[in-house]
Design an enzyme around this catalytic site. Structure first.
Site, PDB file in Angstrom:
ATOM      1  N   GLU A  54       0.873  -1.093   0.096  1.00 18.36           N
ATOM      2  CA  GLU A  54      -0.012   0.029  -0.284  1.00 18.36           C
ATOM      3  C   GLU A  54       0.787   1.405   0.137  1.00 18.36           C
ATOM      4  O   GLU A  54       0.507   2.164   0.597  1.00 18.36           O
ATOM      5  CB  GLU A  54      -1.034   0.039   1.176  1.00 18.36           C
ATOM      6  N   HIS A 341      -1.481  -0.867  10.208  1.00 20.57           N
ATOM      7  CA  HIS A 341      -0.976  -1.860  10.523  1.00 20.57           C
ATOM      8  C   HIS A 341       0.441  -1.604  11.401  1.00 20.57           C
ATOM      9  O   HIS A 341       1.057  -0.623  11.141  1.00 20.57           O
ATOM     10  CB  HIS A 341      -0.568  -2.798   9.124  1.00 20.57           C
TER      11      HIS A 341
END
Length: 489
Positions: A54, A341
């Site tokens: 990402e 995350h």
């Protein structure tokens, strides 16, 4: 042109992180990813190989490269799909070769609001030479599997994620057969010992570094059925970091906080969550897998066909020295977490294959992956039956979808022709305008649906047939193996 020589390292430090760098959507994207670069640059020990997911824009990738260039001078930003795959690999050593492998089953274009198909999810592959030996090569595979939008087994994309794990396992197995160190990392969107996890560890010689060191770690969030059945108490935030390796949905991550807590943070209040806070939702979705490669059966010191010595050709053996969850700190001024995350970080230690291996306190020597023993493993026949049933169910769904979409296309063409005919008898100009507008919009939607049903679904069905053939072949091999064991027993 020959590659420069390097002293073979005794350890390898590996880091993987989902950066949450969605353009226009992720809040404080530029500031957070720049700080990720700062923290990588200040890491002790410094990372040797980093996989990012990402990281969607060149701007953010270059910002991280600029901060880490002194320790990670080499890197590759991978291009894929319509909007890019969001994958990047950074390295202390040169990347000799790279490729971007797109998964055959990869989401659906009709789910444009999710975007998995449009970014062309796949595997970023890099061949990195870390030493002077012929087989001092690491083959690195960075990926981001399809996201689960519903809880298994009701996730309509479970078949896609299972097929992606299958494709990843093939890539890892082939790399290990070349005798190289194999490293697979990324956001796999799966929990430990799930179907995708078992496929990767069984159909390739790699092992999950976290479970090698902590085999009793959680199998998902404490609130999920698999973990509830184990009868364990709800872990604290510290337990999830130190024991379970939770990287997602942690109560320590500000992007997972409730609205009241985030409002306090946005007002500039430095909200602190204690480590002993119960953390029932945290789970591990990010992984580092590795395998030390396959050894040649020839005698040590034999000369091979291109003049190299066999002691060079025999790949080095590696074991896991340590693994931890990282990037848990917050941005120094914004006070938010650096991503939604946390990172997974691991140190591999190179051992002399002539010596007896050092055994981890958490596991025995047989747990360390060796390509020459692990690649022949098979899942139980019942698991292959489960995968085949998953494929059958999804295949029926897509056949129905195809019929509905093609029927919609035919209906819209018929309706468009009817509207055009109706314009001739329209009593007012505005009625003719509405008929033309309806005809145009309806025909556009019908054509898009027709293209999806006729072309995309057809391509998806063919990919399913290929996947099914491979699973059936593996099932037959597993059945023969079980019959052989029965005869020997």
């Amino acid at each position: 042109m020959t590659s420069p020589a390097y002293d073979t390292p005794e350890t390898l430090r590996i880091v993987t992180l989902n950066c949450w760098g969605l353009k226009y959507i992720a809040k404080y994207r530029n500031e957070r990813l720049t700080e990720i670069g700062n923290q990588l640059a200040r890491s002790d020990p410094a990372p040797d190989i980093v996989g990012l997911q990402e990281c969607w824009t060149q701007q953010d990738y270059l910002a991280i490269r600029e901060k880490t260039r002194h320790i990670l001078p080499y890197g590759k930003f991978y291009y894929s799909g319509i909007f890019g795959g969001g994958l990047a690999i950074l390295s202390r050593w040169p990347i000799e070769e790279s490729s971007m492998y797109r998964y055959p089953l990869n989401g659906r274009p009709s789910a444009f609001f999710r975007g998995d198909w449009f970014v062309g999810k796949g595997v970023a592959c890099a061949r990195i030479r870390y030493g002077s030996g012929r087989k001092d090569v690491a083959e690195v595979f960075c990926t981001h599997l399809h996201a689960p939008y519903e809880r298994e087994p009701n996730d309509s994309y479970l078949c896609h994620r299972t097929a992606q794990a299958w494709e990843m396992a093939k890539l890892l197995r082939h790399a290990a057969e070349r005798g190289h160190l194999v490293i697979s990392l990324g956001d796999f969107n799966m929990v430990p010992l799930s179907l995708a996890h078992r496929i990767i560890e069984t159909h390739s010689p790699v092992r999950d570094v976290w479970r090698l060191l902590r085999p009793n770690s959680s199998l998902g969030a404490a609130s999920q059925p698999a973990e509830r059945r184990r009868g364990r108490k709800v872990p604290t935030a510290e337990d999830n970091l130190e024991v379970n390796g939770a990287t997602c949905d942690s109560c320590l991550n500000t992007w997972r906080w409730s609205k009241p807590l985030r409002k306090r943070l946005n007002r500039g209040e430095d909200v602190v969550v204690e480590l002993d806070t119960e953390d029932p939702k945290a789970k591990r979705l990010d992984y580092i897998f590795f395998s030390c490669g396959e050894k040649s059966p020839r005698a040590a010191g034999d000369v091979d066909s291109d003049g190299g010595r066999e002691d060079d050709a025999a790949g080095p053996e590696w074991t896991v020295e340590s693994a931890n969850v990282g990037m848990t700190g917050r941005h120094p001024t914004l006070k938010c977490s650096l991503s939604d995350h946390f990172s997974v970080e691991a140190t591999l230690w190179r051992r002399n294959h002539q010596l007896q291996p050092t055994v981890s306190t958490a596991t025995d020597a047989s747990a360390f992956p060796r390509a020459d023993t692990a690649h022949s493993a098979r899942l139980p026949v019942a698991v292959y039956d489960e995968i085949l049933e998953l494929i059958r169910t999804y295949n029926l769904r897509e056949v129905r979808q195809r019929k509905v979409r093609l029927a919609h296309f035919v209906a819209q063409v018929t309706l468009a022709v009817g509207c055009l005919v109706g314009v001739w008898w329209a009593p007012r100009n505005y009625v003719a305008f509405l008929l033309m507008l309806w005809s145009t919009l309806g025909l556009s939607a019908g054509v898009i649906d027709g293209l999806i049903g006729g072309l995309f679904v057809g391509s998806e069905l063919r990919a399913l047939w290929e996947f099914e053939w491979e699973v059936r072949t593996a099932r037959e091999a597993a059945l023969l193996l079980e019959e052989k064991k029965k005869l020997e027993g």
